[in-house]
Motif scaffolding. Structure first.
Motif, PDB file in Angstrom:
ATOM      1  N   GLY A   1       0.820  -1.206   0.000  1.00  0.00           N
ATOM      2  CA  GLY A   1       0.000   0.000   0.000  1.00  0.00           C
ATOM      3  C   GLY A   1       0.848   1.247   0.000  1.00  0.00           C
ATOM      4  N   SER A   2       0.309   2.291   0.596  1.00  0.00           N
ATOM      5  CA  SER A   2       0.987   3.588   0.582  1.00  0.00           C
ATOM      6  C   SER A   2       1.329   4.091   1.972  1.00  0.00           C
ATOM      7  CB  SER A   2       0.108   4.626  -0.123  1.00  0.00           C
ATOM      8  OG  SER A   2      -1.143   4.754   0.548  1.00  0.00           O
ATOM      9  N   SER A   3       1.057   3.293   2.998  1.00  0.00           N
ATOM     10  CA  SER A   3       1.304   3.755   4.356  1.00  0.00           C
ATOM     11  C   SER A   3       1.533   2.572   5.282  1.00  0.00           C
ATOM     12  CB  SER A   3       0.121   4.586   4.857  1.00  0.00           C
ATOM     13  OG  SER A   3       0.227   4.853   6.239  1.00  0.00           O
ATOM     14  N   SER A   4       2.408   2.771   6.255  1.00  0.00           N
ATOM     15  CA  SER A   4       2.660   1.719   7.242  1.00  0.00           C
ATOM     16  C   SER A   4       1.446   1.497   8.142  1.00  0.00           C
ATOM     17  CB  SER A   4       3.875   2.090   8.103  1.00  0.00           C
ATOM     18  OG  SER A   4       3.640   3.313   8.799  1.00  0.00           O
ATOM     19  N   GLY A   5       0.527   2.485   8.154  1.00  0.00           N
ATOM     20  CA  GLY A   5      -0.684   2.324   8.944  1.00  0.00           C
ATOM     21  C   GLY A   5      -1.586   1.218   8.419  1.00  0.00           C
ATOM     22  N   GLU A   6      -1.325   0.748   7.202  1.00  0.00           N
ATOM     23  CA  GLU A   6      -2.117  -0.328   6.622  1.00  0.00           C
ATOM     24  C   GLU A   6      -1.567  -1.705   6.997  1.00  0.00           C
ATOM     25  OE1 GLU A   6      -2.261   0.355   2.413  1.00  0.00           O
ATOM     26  OE2 GLU A   6      -2.570   2.514   2.658  1.00  0.00           O
ATOM     27  N   CYS A   7      -0.455  -1.724   7.706  1.00  0.00           N
ATOM     28  CA  CYS A   7       0.224  -2.986   8.022  1.00  0.00           C
ATOM     29  C   CYS A   7      -0.235  -3.556   9.366  1.00  0.00           C
ATOM     30  CB  CYS A   7       1.737  -2.780   8.047  1.00  0.00           C
ATOM     31  SG  CYS A   7       2.418  -2.217   6.459  1.00  0.00           S
ATOM     32  N   GLY A   8      -0.028  -4.847   9.514  1.00  0.00           N
ATOM     33  CA  GLY A   8      -0.364  -5.516  10.770  1.00  0.00           C
ATOM     34  C   GLY A   8       0.586  -5.108  11.891  1.00  0.00           C
ATOM     35  N   THR A   9       0.176  -5.355  13.107  1.00  0.00           N
ATOM     36  CA  THR A   9       0.996  -5.033  14.283  1.00  0.00           C
ATOM     37  C   THR A   9       1.263  -6.311  15.067  1.00  0.00           C
ATOM     38  OG1 THR A   9      -0.992  -4.548  15.581  1.00  0.00           O
ATOM     39  CG2 THR A   9       0.062  -2.695  14.428  1.00  0.00           C
ATOM     40  N   GLY A  10       2.124  -6.190  16.013  1.00  0.00           N
ATOM     41  CA  GLY A  10       2.446  -7.355  16.840  1.00  0.00           C
ATOM     42  C   GLY A  10       3.863  -7.845  16.553  1.00  0.00           C
ATOM     43  N   THR A  11       4.324  -8.754  17.382  1.00  0.00           N
ATOM     44  CA  THR A  11       5.678  -9.282  17.263  1.00  0.00           C
ATOM     45  C   THR A  11       5.882  -9.967  15.906  1.00  0.00           C
ATOM     46  OG1 THR A  11       5.744  -9.660  19.655  1.00  0.00           O
ATOM     47  CG2 THR A  11       7.372 -10.817  18.328  1.00  0.00           C
ATOM     48  N   GLY A  12       6.977  -9.584  15.245  1.00  0.00           N
ATOM     49  CA  GLY A  12       7.292 -10.179  13.946  1.00  0.00           C
ATOM     50  C   GLY A  12       6.724  -9.429  12.758  1.00  0.00           C
ATOM     51  N   HIS A  13       5.852  -8.431  13.008  1.00  0.00           N
ATOM     52  CA  HIS A  13       5.306  -7.620  11.914  1.00  0.00           C
ATOM     53  C   HIS A  13       6.151  -6.359  11.733  1.00  0.00           C
ATOM     54  CE1 HIS A  13       1.430  -9.662  11.076  1.00  0.00           C
ATOM     55  NE2 HIS A  13       1.546 -10.059  12.347  1.00  0.00           N
ATOM     56  N   THR A  14       6.385  -5.982  10.509  1.00  0.00           N
ATOM     57  CA  THR A  14       7.121  -4.754  10.216  1.00  0.00           C
ATOM     58  C   THR A  14       6.730  -4.293   8.819  1.00  0.00           C
ATOM     59  OG1 THR A  14       9.312  -3.698  10.228  1.00  0.00           O
ATOM     60  CG2 THR A  14       9.150  -5.914   9.242  1.00  0.00           C
ATOM     61  N   TRP A  15       7.402  -3.275   8.313  1.00  0.00           N
ATOM     62  CA  TRP A  15       7.117  -2.784   6.961  1.00  0.00           C
ATOM     63  C   TRP A  15       8.403  -2.264   6.328  1.00  0.00           C
ATOM     64  CZ3 TRP A  15       5.653  -0.273  11.389  1.00  0.00           C
ATOM     65  CH2 TRP A  15       6.221   1.002  11.617  1.00  0.00           C
ATOM     66  N   TRP A  16       8.350  -2.117   5.006  1.00  0.00           N
ATOM     67  CA  TRP A  16       9.492  -1.638   4.214  1.00  0.00           C
ATOM     68  C   TRP A  16       8.940  -0.643   3.208  1.00  0.00           C
ATOM     69  CZ3 TRP A  16      12.720  -5.307   0.569  1.00  0.00           C
ATOM     70  CH2 TRP A  16      13.893  -4.643   0.155  1.00  0.00           C
ATOM     71  N   SER A  17       9.387   0.606   3.287  1.00  0.00           N
ATOM     72  CA  SER A  17       8.820   1.669   2.450  1.00  0.00           C
ATOM     73  C   SER A  17       9.851   2.258   1.504  1.00  0.00           C
ATOM     74  CB  SER A  17       8.251   2.791   3.326  1.00  0.00           C
ATOM     75  OG  SER A  17       7.157   2.336   4.083  1.00  0.00           O
ATOM     76  N   TYR A  18       9.328   2.795   0.398  1.00  0.00           N
ATOM     77  CA  TYR A  18      10.178   3.505  -0.570  1.00  0.00           C
ATOM     78  C   TYR A  18       9.391   4.693  -1.112  1.00  0.00           C
ATOM     79  CZ  TYR A  18      12.869   4.629  -4.746  1.00  0.00           C
ATOM     80  OH  TYR A  18      13.606   5.285  -5.707  1.00  0.00           O
ATOM     81  N   SER A  19      10.040   5.869  -1.142  1.00  0.00           N
ATOM     82  CA  SER A  19       9.408   7.077  -1.679  1.00  0.00           C
ATOM     83  C   SER A  19       9.960   7.346  -3.069  1.00  0.00           C
ATOM     84  CB  SER A  19       9.669   8.281  -0.764  1.00  0.00           C
ATOM     85  OG  SER A  19       9.033   8.103   0.491  1.00  0.00           O
TER      86      SER A  19
END
Length: 258
Positions: free
Chosen positions: A141-159
């Motif tokens: 998507g376009s935002s880390s706010g769309e990602c899951g939370t909790g242990t083992g969850h993270t995100w990788w972004s590029y602008s």
């Protein structure tokens, strides 16, 4: 004088007069001919066609147009083709946008700030792979706010030029690979770098990490799962630490390499 003599003299006068008249008449006709022998023709009097006609003031058609140098006869006029406009194609942005949800990427965080092991998403691998660093894509998507939370969850972004692209990731826990950790100063561990991977024999680690732990086992979490479930036997004296992941359905056990 006799009458007969008088009559003869008048006859001669008349004859001479006739001859002179004929001669003079011939000369007049001769002068009426052209030098080339033709007859002069009198075209008659000059014909008056009337006054000059005024067609109005001169019309200014504007300045002369320069159409360029003379072209060679028969050759076509050159056609101007505009230069194509080009813009730089962002291959990294395209790589992020092309990632498929559900695929698994062999990537991990190095421990140096927000640095990942790759500058852009690599080719996916099997989610059952034994890669030390492995994440499953849960959303793009376009935002880390769309990602899951909790242990083992993270995100990788590029602008990029089109905005931000974010890949939402969930760690796939694989035994026998190492992660970075911070010690509590008392022989314990205060935090785990759950998105990191590191050589188990590393001589130094990036700050703030100061410890290397190995994943000793990954279990389906039993009821009331705890670190006690990580001990291999009653004779196992190794120190253990554990995490519950996948909504507490999976138990991940860690210990010191050796």
């Amino acid at each position: 004088m006799s009458t007969s003599g008088t009559h003869r003299r008048w006859r001669w006068v008349c004859v001479v007069g006739l001859v002179l008249a004929v001669v003079l008449s011939g000369c007049g006709r001769k002068h009426d001919r052209d030098s080339d022998g033709g007859v002069n023709i009198d075209a008659g009097p000059n014909i008056d066609v009337g006054p000059d006609i005024d067609v109005g003031p001169d019309i200014d058609l504007g300045p002369d147009i320069n159409v360029g140098p003379d072209e060679e006869a028969g050759s076509p006029s050159p056609v101007h083709v505009p230069e194509p406009t080009t813009s730089a194609f962002d291959t990294t942005e395209e790589a992020f946008r092309s990632v498929e949800v559900g695929s698994c990427l062999p990537v991990y965080m190095t421990g140096y700030g927000n640095e990942w092991s790759h500058s852009e998403p690599p080719a996916p691998v099997s989610c059952g792979s034994s890669y030390g660093g492995l994440f499953q894509v849960t959303h793009v998507g376009s935002s880390s706010g769309e990602c899951g939370t909790g242990t083992g969850h993270t995100w990788w972004s590029y602008s990029g030029a089109s905005g931000e692209t974010t890949i939402c990731l969930e760690r796939v826990w694989v035994p026998r690979y190492c992660v970075l950790a911070e010690s509590d100063g008392n022989g314990g561990v205060s935090s785990l770098g759950t998105s990191t991977a590191v050589d188990c024999d590393a001589d130094s680690v990036p700050q703030p990490y100061d410890t290397v732990l190995v994943v000793s086992a990954v279990y389906a979490a039993p009821a009331n799962a705890s670190t006690d479930h990580c001990v291999q036997s009653e004779y196992d004296a190794n120190p253990y630490w554990s995490l519950l992941v996948n909504e507490d359905s999976t138990l991940v056990c860690f210990t010191t390499p050796g």
